[in-house]
Design an enzyme around this catalytic site. Structure first.
Site, PDB file in Angstrom:
ATOM      1  N   ASP A   7       7.152 -54.219  35.031  1.00 28.93           N
ATOM      2  CA  ASP A   7       7.188 -54.605  35.872  1.00 28.93           C
ATOM      3  C   ASP A   7       5.778 -54.768  36.377  1.00 28.93           C
ATOM      4  O   ASP A   7       4.642 -54.192  35.400  1.00 28.93           O
ATOM      5  CB  ASP A   7       7.255 -54.316  37.922  1.00 28.93           C
ATOM      6  CG  ASP A   7       7.786 -53.039  37.179  1.00 28.93           C
ATOM      7  OD1 ASP A   7       6.972 -52.055  36.515  1.00 28.93           O
ATOM      8  OD2 ASP A   7       7.917 -52.049  38.161  1.00 28.93           O
ATOM      9  N   CYS A  64       7.518 -50.257  33.288  1.00 24.47           N
ATOM     10  CA  CYS A  64       7.650 -49.826  34.517  1.00 24.47           C
ATOM     11  C   CYS A  64       7.069 -49.249  34.889  1.00 24.47           C
ATOM     12  O   CYS A  64       5.762 -48.057  34.057  1.00 24.47           O
ATOM     13  CB  CYS A  64       8.489 -50.162  35.556  1.00 24.47           C
ATOM     14  SG  CYS A  64       9.843 -48.277  35.206  1.00 24.47           S
ATOM     15  N   THR A  66       7.292 -45.705  35.891  1.00 24.22           N
ATOM     16  CA  THR A  66       7.595 -44.742  35.094  1.00 24.22           C
ATOM     17  C   THR A  66       8.316 -44.428  34.491  1.00 24.22           C
ATOM     18  O   THR A  66       9.073 -44.045  32.957  1.00 24.22           O
ATOM     19  CB  THR A  66       8.174 -43.597  36.391  1.00 24.22           C
ATOM     20  OG1 THR A  66       9.804 -44.675  36.329  1.00 24.22           O
ATOM     21  CG2 THR A  66       8.037 -43.495  37.185  1.00 24.22           C
ATOM     22  N   HIS A  97      21.239 -42.476  17.162  1.00 25.09           N
ATOM     23  CA  HIS A  97      22.566 -41.819  17.474  1.00 25.09           C
ATOM     24  C   HIS A  97      23.191 -42.835  18.189  1.00 25.09           C
ATOM     25  O   HIS A  97      24.652 -43.263  19.066  1.00 25.09           O
ATOM     26  CB  HIS A  97      22.532 -40.313  18.051  1.00 25.09           C
ATOM     27  CG  HIS A  97      22.229 -39.900  16.668  1.00 25.09           C
ATOM     28  ND1 HIS A  97      22.639 -38.023  17.390  1.00 25.09           N
ATOM     29  CD2 HIS A  97      21.951 -39.391  15.685  1.00 25.09           C
ATOM     30  CE1 HIS A  97      22.246 -37.213  16.193  1.00 25.09           C
ATOM     31  NE2 HIS A  97      22.322 -38.591  14.780  1.00 25.09           N
ATOM     32  N   HIS A 132      28.353 -41.850  15.619  1.00 25.15           N
ATOM     33  CA  HIS A 132      28.554 -42.350  16.636  1.00 25.15           C
ATOM     34  C   HIS A 132      28.814 -43.719  17.105  1.00 25.15           C
ATOM     35  O   HIS A 132      28.562 -44.000  17.454  1.00 25.15           O
ATOM     36  CB  HIS A 132      26.666 -42.796  16.093  1.00 25.15           C
ATOM     37  CG  HIS A 132      25.964 -40.937  16.264  1.00 25.15           C
ATOM     38  ND1 HIS A 132      26.201 -39.804  17.013  1.00 25.15           N
ATOM     39  CD2 HIS A 132      25.430 -40.788  15.012  1.00 25.15           C
ATOM     40  CE1 HIS A 132      25.744 -38.700  16.193  1.00 25.15           C
ATOM     41  NE2 HIS A 132      25.492 -39.374  14.815  1.00 25.15           N
TER      42      HIS A 132
HETATM   43  C1  RB5 Z   1       5.865 -49.461  41.003  1.00 22.07           C
HETATM   44  O1  RB5 Z   1       5.365 -49.498  42.161  1.00 22.07           O
HETATM   45  C2  RB5 Z   1       7.391 -48.614  40.542  1.00 22.07           C
HETATM   46  O2  RB5 Z   1       8.020 -48.064  41.256  1.00 22.07           O
HETATM   47  C3  RB5 Z   1       8.327 -48.577  38.904  1.00 22.07           C
HETATM   48  O3  RB5 Z   1       6.547 -49.096  38.543  1.00 22.07           O
HETATM   49  C4  RB5 Z   1       8.983 -48.393  38.660  1.00 22.07           C
HETATM   50  O4  RB5 Z   1       8.284 -47.013  38.819  1.00 22.07           O
HETATM   51  C5  RB5 Z   1       9.792 -48.256  39.023  1.00 22.07           C
HETATM   52  O5  RB5 Z   1      10.755 -46.914  38.360  1.00 22.07           O
END
Ligand code: RB5
Length: 142
Positions: A7, A64, A66, A97, A132
């Site tokens: 994203d 993304c 995080t 694993h 596994h």
């Molecule tokens: C986008 O702002 C952010 O929420 C997305 O990239 C991600 O971190 C969501 O888990």
């Protein structure tokens, strides 16, 4: 074949990883996003998972902000084993694993150098199988 997607929160890291894959001579398909404009990570996860579940690609890199939201979305797709990692040991052992087929990272969490190292060990490590395999098989029965 590798598939890569992000994203907007992972866009910059996706572009860096693409350069790294190209430098390694590895082929990939980019399912977007293609700019920093805001988009929804479940849509990108769905596009990437479709490439793996169709057999066109065998491993995916998903980014993304995080790495968490997009890994949650990817793991809703049966047959996808997505791991959100930010350390070398986890990137290696999720292949050994868990036979993870998607590596998720946060563009706002890991730097480009570390992300490239994590992608490398993920792509270069084979599943151990054995005991596994039984555990991985149970994932699809849940
Ligand atoms: C986008 O702002 C952010 O929420 C997305 O990239 C991600 O971190 C969501 O888990």
């Amino acid at each position: 074949m590798i598939v890569i997607g992000s994203d907007h929160g992972g866009f910059t890291l996706k572009e860096a990883l693409k350069k790294h894959l190209t430098a390694r001579g590895l082929e990939f398909v980019d399912v977007g996003t293609y700019s920093e404009a805001s988009c929804d990570y479940p849509d990108i996860a769905a596009a990437l998972c479709a490439k793996i579940l169709s057999g066109e690609c065998d491993k995916g890199l998903l980014l993304c902000g995080t790495g968490i939201g997009i890994s949650m979305a990817a793991n809703r797709h049966k047959g996808i084993r997505a791991a959100c990692v930010s350390d070398y040991f986890s990137a290696k052992y999720t292949r050994l694993h868990n036979d993870a087929n998607v590596l998720c990272m946060g563009g706002r969490v890991v730097g480009e150098g570390l992300a490239c190292e994590l992608a490398d060990v993920f792509l270069d490590t084979e599943f151990e199988g054995g005991r596994h395999q039984r555990r991985v098989d149970k994932l699809d029965t849940l």
